[in-house]
Design a protein around this motif. Structure first.
Motif, PDB file in Angstrom:
ATOM      1  N   ILE A  93       0.848  -1.202   0.000  1.00 37.72           N
ATOM      2  CA  ILE A  93       0.000   0.000   0.000  1.00 37.72           C
ATOM      3  C   ILE A  93       0.877   1.244   0.000  1.00 37.72           C
ATOM      4  N   ARG A  94       1.945   1.233   0.799  1.00 34.55           N
ATOM      5  CA  ARG A  94       2.881   2.364   0.804  1.00 34.55           C
ATOM      6  C   ARG A  94       3.469   2.580  -0.582  1.00 34.55           C
ATOM      7  N   GLU A  95       3.869   1.511  -1.244  1.00 36.31           N
ATOM      8  CA  GLU A  95       4.446   1.631  -2.584  1.00 36.31           C
ATOM      9  C   GLU A  95       3.431   2.207  -3.572  1.00 36.31           C
ATOM     10  N   ALA A  96       2.187   1.802  -3.446  1.00 28.73           N
ATOM     11  CA  ALA A  96       1.142   2.359  -4.315  1.00 28.73           C
ATOM     12  C   ALA A  96       1.008   3.861  -4.082  1.00 28.73           C
ATOM     13  N   LEU A  97       1.095   4.278  -2.822  1.00 28.54           N
ATOM     14  CA  LEU A  97       0.951   5.701  -2.507  1.00 28.54           C
ATOM     15  C   LEU A  97       2.171   6.508  -2.945  1.00 28.54           C
ATOM     16  N   LEU A  98       3.334   5.907  -2.949  1.00 29.03           N
ATOM     17  CA  LEU A  98       4.508   6.578  -3.512  1.00 29.03           C
ATOM     18  C   LEU A  98       4.313   6.790  -5.016  1.00 29.03           C
ATOM     19  N   GLN A  99       3.744   5.800  -5.670  1.00 28.16           N
ATOM     20  CA  GLN A  99       3.441   5.906  -7.094  1.00 28.16           C
ATOM     21  C   GLN A  99       2.427   7.031  -7.335  1.00 28.16           C
ATOM     22  N   VAL A 100       1.424   7.106  -6.471  1.00 28.79           N
ATOM     23  CA  VAL A 100       0.434   8.184  -6.552  1.00 28.79           C
ATOM     24  C   VAL A 100       1.126   9.534  -6.444  1.00 28.79           C
ATOM     25  N   ALA A 101       2.067   9.658  -5.508  1.00 28.71           N
ATOM     26  CA  ALA A 101       2.755  10.933  -5.306  1.00 28.71           C
ATOM     27  C   ALA A 101       3.473  11.381  -6.567  1.00 28.71           C
ATOM     28  N   ILE A 102       4.088  10.460  -7.267  1.00 27.15           N
ATOM     29  CA  ILE A 102       4.833  10.814  -8.473  1.00 27.15           C
ATOM     30  C   ILE A 102       3.893  11.175  -9.621  1.00 27.15           C
ATOM     31  N   TYR A 103       2.841  10.423  -9.803  1.00 27.13           N
ATOM     32  CA  TYR A 103       1.978  10.634 -10.970  1.00 27.13           C
ATOM     33  C   TYR A 103       0.808  11.581 -10.728  1.00 27.13           C
ATOM     34  N   CYS A 104       0.418  11.758  -9.469  1.00 27.96           N
ATOM     35  CA  CYS A 104      -0.742  12.623  -9.166  1.00 27.96           C
ATOM     36  C   CYS A 104      -0.359  13.853  -8.365  1.00 27.96           C
ATOM     37  N   GLY A 105       0.849  13.885  -7.863  1.00 29.95           N
ATOM     38  CA  GLY A 105       1.316  15.024  -7.092  1.00 29.95           C
ATOM     39  C   GLY A 105       1.620  14.654  -5.655  1.00 29.95           C
ATOM     40  N   VAL A 106       2.650  15.273  -5.138  1.00 26.97           N
ATOM     41  CA  VAL A 106       3.069  14.997  -3.766  1.00 26.97           C
ATOM     42  C   VAL A 106       1.961  15.296  -2.755  1.00 26.97           C
ATOM     43  N   PRO A 107       1.196  16.390  -2.894  1.00 21.80           N
ATOM     44  CA  PRO A 107       0.117  16.600  -1.928  1.00 21.80           C
ATOM     45  C   PRO A 107      -0.877  15.427  -1.876  1.00 21.80           C
ATOM     46  N   ALA A 108      -1.206  14.860  -3.031  1.00 21.46           N
ATOM     47  CA  ALA A 108      -2.109  13.702  -3.048  1.00 21.46           C
ATOM     48  C   ALA A 108      -1.454  12.515  -2.353  1.00 21.46           C
ATOM     49  N   LEU A 110       0.945  12.621  -0.013  1.00 23.07           N
ATOM     50  CA  LEU A 110       1.043  12.904   1.427  1.00 23.07           C
ATOM     51  C   LEU A 110      -0.295  12.704   2.129  1.00 23.07           C
ATOM     52  N   ASP A 111      -1.346  13.268   1.541  1.00 24.19           N
ATOM     53  CA  ASP A 111      -2.664  13.141   2.147  1.00 24.19           C
ATOM     54  C   ASP A 111      -3.107  11.685   2.192  1.00 24.19           C
ATOM     55  N   SER A 112      -2.877  10.965   1.121  1.00 20.77           N
ATOM     56  CA  SER A 112      -3.267   9.558   1.068  1.00 20.77           C
ATOM     57  C   SER A 112      -2.472   8.720   2.060  1.00 20.77           C
ATOM     58  N   THR A 113      -1.193   9.041   2.243  1.00 19.13           N
ATOM     59  CA  THR A 113      -0.374   8.326   3.224  1.00 19.13           C
ATOM     60  C   THR A 113      -0.897   8.573   4.632  1.00 19.13           C
ATOM     61  N   ARG A 114      -1.272   9.813   4.926  1.00 13.69           N
ATOM     62  CA  ARG A 114      -1.849  10.122   6.243  1.00 13.69           C
ATOM     63  C   ARG A 114      -3.123   9.325   6.468  1.00 13.69           C
ATOM     64  N   ILE A 115      -3.979   9.273   5.466  1.00 14.01           N
ATOM     65  CA  ILE A 115      -5.248   8.545   5.582  1.00 14.01           C
ATOM     66  C   ILE A 115      -4.986   7.051   5.756  1.00 14.01           C
ATOM     67  N   ALA A 116      -4.018   6.510   5.025  1.00 12.29           N
ATOM     68  CA  ALA A 116      -3.682   5.092   5.167  1.00 12.29           C
ATOM     69  C   ALA A 116      -3.191   4.791   6.577  1.00 12.29           C
ATOM     70  N   ARG A 117      -2.372   5.680   7.130  1.00 12.54           N
ATOM     71  CA  ARG A 117      -1.902   5.482   8.513  1.00 12.54           C
ATOM     72  C   ARG A 117      -3.067   5.470   9.487  1.00 12.54           C
ATOM     73  N   GLU A 118      -4.040   6.356   9.280  1.00 10.12           N
ATOM     74  CA  GLU A 118      -5.237   6.363  10.127  1.00 10.12           C
ATOM     75  C   GLU A 118      -5.987   5.038   9.995  1.00 10.12           C
ATOM     76  N   ALA A 119      -6.107   4.545   8.775  1.00 13.52           N
ATOM     77  CA  ALA A 119      -6.792   3.271   8.555  1.00 13.52           C
ATOM     78  C   ALA A 119      -6.053   2.137   9.257  1.00 13.52           C
ATOM     79  N   PHE A 120      -4.723   2.113   9.145  1.00 11.75           N
ATOM     80  CA  PHE A 120      -3.936   1.076   9.810  1.00 11.75           C
ATOM     81  C   PHE A 120      -4.138   1.137  11.323  1.00 11.75           C
ATOM     82  N   ALA A 121      -4.144   2.339  11.882  1.00 11.11           N
ATOM     83  CA  ALA A 121      -4.337   2.501  13.328  1.00 11.11           C
ATOM     84  C   ALA A 121      -5.712   1.980  13.753  1.00 11.11           C
ATOM     85  N   GLU A 122      -6.730   2.257  12.956  1.00 13.68           N
ATOM     86  CA  GLU A 122      -8.070   1.761  13.273  1.00 13.68           C
ATOM     87  C   GLU A 122      -8.132   0.236  13.196  1.00 13.68           C
TER      88      GLU A 122
END
Length: 128
Positions: A93-108, A110-122
């Motif tokens: 999932i982290r690797e997918a989000l790194l791919q997102v950062a490159i192709y969709c923009g770092v803000p996307a 970063l935000d998606s990584t934060r949301i994934a961390r919240e999901a993992f914590a839940e």
């Protein structure tokens, strides 16, 4: 009237997202929102997710990328949890989000990584 696609989609949706989540979604639906719940259950889950062309794991990986790109945080958190259920690892999932950062923009990314961390914590909290 429930169709075969609807029934198949409802079963899969409960399996992937959790019966509690799905039942709560329908219980909280009103006359305005219920048709959307029915539509997504029948077509998204019953017709597309149940197709044999891609595995659930692959569909989850695609969804993480697309939902991140579309900036849909609520749906992303839900689908990160589903991706774990469908066999993706946190590292994948982290690797997918790194791919997102490159192709969709770092803000996307970063935000998606934060949301994934919240999901993992839940997920971790629910497992305790």
């Amino acid at each position: 009237m429930a169709t075969e696609d609807y029934e198949r989609g409802l079963a899969l949706r409960k399996e992937v997202l959790g019966a509690d989540y799905v039942e709560r979604s329908f219980a909280n639906a009103d006359d305005f929102s219920r048709p959307m719940q029915q539509l997504s259950t029948e077509y998204c889950w019953g017709r597309i997710w149940c197709r044999e062309g891609l595995s659930r794991r692959d569909r989850s990986l695609l969804n993480i990328g697309m939902i991140s790109a579309l900036n849909r945080p609520h749906e992303l958190k839900l689908h990160v949890k589903a991706a774990l259920t469908n066999g993706l690892s946190r590292d994948e999932i982290r690797e997918a989000l790194l791919q997102v950062a490159i192709y969709c923009g770092v803000p996307a990314g970063l935000d998606s990584t934060r949301i994934a961390r919240e999901a993992f914590a839940e997920v971790d909290q629910a497992a305790e």
